[in-house]
Design a protein around this motif. Structure first.
Motif, PDB file in Angstrom:
ATOM      1  N   ILE A  65      34.079   2.595   4.087  1.00 47.76           N
ATOM      2  CA  ILE A  65      34.351   1.399   3.296  1.00 47.76           C
ATOM      3  C   ILE A  65      35.828   1.048   3.445  1.00 47.76           C
ATOM      4  O   ILE A  65      36.683   1.925   3.569  1.00 47.76           O
ATOM      5  CB  ILE A  65      34.005   1.639   1.814  1.00 47.76           C
ATOM      6  N   SER A  66      36.141  -0.226   3.402  1.00 46.23           N
ATOM      7  CA  SER A  66      37.529  -0.656   3.489  1.00 46.23           C
ATOM      8  C   SER A  66      38.359  -0.009   2.398  1.00 46.23           C
ATOM      9  O   SER A  66      37.921   0.127   1.248  1.00 46.23           O
ATOM     10  CB  SER A  66      37.604  -2.183   3.363  1.00 46.23           C
ATOM     11  N   LEU A  71      40.047   0.790  -3.352  1.00 47.02           N
ATOM     12  CA  LEU A  71      41.042   0.598  -4.412  1.00 47.02           C
ATOM     13  C   LEU A  71      40.452  -0.244  -5.542  1.00 47.02           C
ATOM     14  O   LEU A  71      40.645   0.064  -6.730  1.00 47.02           O
ATOM     15  CB  LEU A  71      42.290  -0.067  -3.845  1.00 47.02           C
ATOM     16  N   ILE A  72      39.729  -1.291  -5.181  1.00 49.27           N
ATOM     17  CA  ILE A  72      39.080  -2.136  -6.189  1.00 49.27           C
ATOM     18  C   ILE A  72      38.114  -1.306  -7.030  1.00 49.27           C
ATOM     19  O   ILE A  72      38.093  -1.400  -8.257  1.00 49.27           O
ATOM     20  CB  ILE A  72      38.340  -3.310  -5.506  1.00 49.27           C
ATOM     21  N   ASN A  73      37.317  -0.476  -6.373  1.00 50.00           N
ATOM     22  CA  ASN A  73      36.362   0.369  -7.096  1.00 50.00           C
ATOM     23  C   ASN A  73      37.078   1.349  -8.023  1.00 50.00           C
ATOM     24  O   ASN A  73      36.607   1.640  -9.128  1.00 50.00           O
ATOM     25  CB  ASN A  73      35.478   1.131  -6.110  1.00 50.00           C
ATOM     26  N   ARG A  74      38.210   1.863  -7.590  1.00 51.88           N
ATOM     27  CA  ARG A  74      38.974   2.808  -8.400  1.00 51.88           C
ATOM     28  C   ARG A  74      39.507   2.135  -9.664  1.00 51.88           C
ATOM     29  O   ARG A  74      39.561   2.753 -10.732  1.00 51.88           O
ATOM     30  CB  ARG A  74      40.137   3.366  -7.597  1.00 51.88           C
ATOM     31  N   LEU A  75      39.903   0.883  -9.540  1.00 47.41           N
ATOM     32  CA  LEU A  75      40.444   0.177 -10.700  1.00 47.41           C
ATOM     33  C   LEU A  75      39.373  -0.061 -11.759  1.00 47.41           C
ATOM     34  O   LEU A  75      39.695  -0.299 -12.924  1.00 47.41           O
ATOM     35  CB  LEU A  75      41.047  -1.169 -10.269  1.00 47.41           C
ATOM     36  N   MET A  76      38.116  -0.016 -11.368  1.00 44.70           N
ATOM     37  CA  MET A  76      37.023  -0.222 -12.332  1.00 44.70           C
ATOM     38  C   MET A  76      36.697   1.038 -13.122  1.00 44.70           C
ATOM     39  O   MET A  76      35.941   0.976 -14.085  1.00 44.70           O
ATOM     40  CB  MET A  76      35.752  -0.684 -11.609  1.00 44.70           C
ATOM     41  N   GLN A  77      37.240   2.176 -12.752  1.00 42.36           N
ATOM     42  CA  GLN A  77      36.822   3.440 -13.353  1.00 42.36           C
ATOM     43  C   GLN A  77      37.588   3.730 -14.644  1.00 42.36           C
ATOM     44  O   GLN A  77      38.240   4.766 -14.785  1.00 42.36           O
ATOM     45  CB  GLN A  77      36.978   4.576 -12.344  1.00 42.36           C
ATOM     46  N   THR A  78      37.540   2.802 -15.569  1.00 41.81           N
ATOM     47  CA  THR A  78      38.050   3.009 -16.919  1.00 41.81           C
ATOM     48  C   THR A  78      37.012   2.451 -17.889  1.00 41.81           C
ATOM     49  O   THR A  78      36.127   1.688 -17.497  1.00 41.81           O
ATOM     50  CB  THR A  78      39.397   2.293 -17.139  1.00 41.81           C
ATOM     51  N   GLN A  86      34.516  -8.353 -10.017  1.00 45.45           N
ATOM     52  CA  GLN A  86      35.195  -9.618  -9.737  1.00 45.45           C
ATOM     53  C   GLN A  86      36.591  -9.623 -10.359  1.00 45.45           C
ATOM     54  O   GLN A  86      37.555 -10.113  -9.756  1.00 45.45           O
ATOM     55  CB  GLN A  86      34.362 -10.789 -10.272  1.00 45.45           C
ATOM     56  N   GLN A  87      36.707  -9.075 -11.554  1.00 50.89           N
ATOM     57  CA  GLN A  87      38.009  -9.013 -12.200  1.00 50.89           C
ATOM     58  C   GLN A  87      38.950  -8.081 -11.434  1.00 50.89           C
ATOM     59  O   GLN A  87      40.124  -8.415 -11.208  1.00 50.89           O
ATOM     60  CB  GLN A  87      37.858  -8.517 -13.640  1.00 50.89           C
ATOM     61  N   ALA A  88      38.431  -6.921 -11.010  1.00 55.33           N
ATOM     62  CA  ALA A  88      39.247  -5.975 -10.253  1.00 55.33           C
ATOM     63  C   ALA A  88      39.659  -6.566  -8.911  1.00 55.33           C
ATOM     64  O   ALA A  88      40.789  -6.370  -8.454  1.00 55.33           O
ATOM     65  CB  ALA A  88      38.483  -4.671 -10.048  1.00 55.33           C
ATOM     66  N   THR A  89      38.753  -7.315  -8.278  1.00 57.59           N
ATOM     67  CA  THR A  89      39.080  -7.963  -7.007  1.00 57.59           C
ATOM     68  C   THR A  89      40.182  -8.997  -7.204  1.00 57.59           C
ATOM     69  O   THR A  89      41.100  -9.114  -6.375  1.00 57.59           O
ATOM     70  CB  THR A  89      37.830  -8.644  -6.418  1.00 57.59           C
ATOM     71  N   ARG A  90      40.109  -9.733  -8.289  1.00 55.19           N
ATOM     72  CA  ARG A  90      41.150 -10.729  -8.569  1.00 55.19           C
ATOM     73  C   ARG A  90      42.506 -10.060  -8.815  1.00 55.19           C
ATOM     74  O   ARG A  90      43.546 -10.565  -8.363  1.00 55.19           O
ATOM     75  CB  ARG A  90      40.744 -11.560  -9.778  1.00 55.19           C
ATOM     76  N   SER A 149      45.118   9.898  -3.620  1.00 51.40           N
ATOM     77  CA  SER A 149      46.094   8.796  -3.548  1.00 51.40           C
ATOM     78  C   SER A 149      45.601   7.590  -4.329  1.00 51.40           C
ATOM     79  O   SER A 149      46.343   7.006  -5.137  1.00 51.40           O
ATOM     80  CB  SER A 149      46.340   8.391  -2.091  1.00 51.40           C
ATOM     81  N   LEU A 150      44.350   7.200  -4.094  1.00 45.20           N
ATOM     82  CA  LEU A 150      43.787   6.058  -4.801  1.00 45.20           C
ATOM     83  C   LEU A 150      43.718   6.331  -6.302  1.00 45.20           C
ATOM     84  O   LEU A 150      43.958   5.425  -7.118  1.00 45.20           O
ATOM     85  CB  LEU A 150      42.396   5.744  -4.250  1.00 45.20           C
ATOM     86  N   LYS A 151      43.416   7.572  -6.667  1.00 43.55           N
ATOM     87  CA  LYS A 151      43.369   7.939  -8.086  1.00 43.55           C
ATOM     88  C   LYS A 151      44.746   7.773  -8.731  1.00 43.55           C
ATOM     89  O   LYS A 151      44.868   7.185  -9.813  1.00 43.55           O
ATOM     90  CB  LYS A 151      42.897   9.386  -8.220  1.00 43.55           C
ATOM     91  N   PHE A 152      45.795   8.251  -8.063  1.00 42.43           N
ATOM     92  CA  PHE A 152      47.144   8.152  -8.618  1.00 42.43           C
ATOM     93  C   PHE A 152      47.596   6.695  -8.725  1.00 42.43           C
ATOM     94  O   PHE A 152      48.238   6.296  -9.706  1.00 42.43           O
ATOM     95  CB  PHE A 152      48.129   8.940  -7.757  1.00 42.43           C
ATOM     96  N   ILE A 153      47.266   5.892  -7.717  1.00 43.47           N
ATOM     97  CA  ILE A 153      47.650   4.473  -7.751  1.00 43.47           C
ATOM     98  C   ILE A 153      46.951   3.760  -8.906  1.00 43.47           C
ATOM     99  O   ILE A 153      47.557   2.965  -9.632  1.00 43.47           O
ATOM    100  CB  ILE A 153      47.324   3.797  -6.399  1.00 43.47           C
TER     101      ILE A 153
END
Length: 203
Positions: A65-66, A71-78, A86-90, A149-153
């Motif tokens: 996966i790109s 990164l977008i998927n990681r931002l959703m994990q809260t 869509q919000q995370a992508t924005r 790395s993605l988790k820390f970001i």
């Protein structure tokens, strides 16, 4: 047959043209440079930011996966953002615009460099000897380095935007720029250094 008519067996166009898709319609995905050969095969760059979960049930397919979608998927994990892709992508799109303005570089390149810089090379595990738990330093697999790395970001973005006036996009842009420059004040780099310091003490 008209002299201007193409040959039946000839291709539709003889010109060597290559159409290159762009991420979010703006950013080139070609020419990305990798400085860490160990994580090179696990950082995929494509112009697609939403694969509709086609790799969700296939073990280790996440590396195909790109890195932007990961990164977008990681931002959703809260708790607050679960399922809001869509919000995370924005947020990521807006953060990329901020990064491009600050650095005058391709934000995809900044993300790749940030992921390479924030991946810990060593961590600790706990081994039990006769009921006593003893920390032991171990090397980190390249795929896990990218995951960490993605988790820390994502964690740094959450910490920088939660209950503050800073927007999530600005917080993410700060994390990416800081990690790409190996700024020790940036959350991803500081977490990596801390993890490696603990592992060094447990050798």
């Amino acid at each position: 047959m008209s002299p201007d008519a193409p040959e039946p067996e000839a291709p539709a166009s003889t010109e060597d043209e290559r159409v290159s898709a762009k991420l979010f319609g703006e950013y080139e995905v070609d020419g990305i440079e990798y400085t860490d050969p160990s994580t090179r095969r696990y950082i995929t760059v494509t112009p697609i930011a939403h694969t509709m979960g086609r790799h969700a049930e296939k073990q280790f397919k996440k590396s195909e996966i790109s890195i932007v979608e990961r990164l977008i998927n990681r931002l959703m994990q809260t708790d607050e953002n679960t399922g809001k892709k869509q919000q995370a992508t924005r947020i990521v799109r807006d953060a990329f615009e901020i990064v491009a303005d600050r650095t005058d570089e391709n934000p995809i390149q900044v993300l790749v460099t940030a992921v390479e810089n924030a991946g810990p090379r060593e961590e600790t595990v706990r081994l039990k000897y006769g009921g006593i738990s003893v920390p032991k330093a171990v090397d980190v697999a390249p795929q896990r380095r990218v995951d960490q790395s993605l988790k820390f970001i994502a964690q740094g973005t959450y910490n920088g935007a939660f209950k503050t006036t800073t927007s999530a996009a600005e917080a993410l842009a700060s994390q990416l720029v800081g990690a790409s420059n190996y700024d020790l004040q940036a959350y991803p780099v500081s977490q990596k250094e801390e993890q490696e310091r603990v592992a060094a003490a447990a050798r």
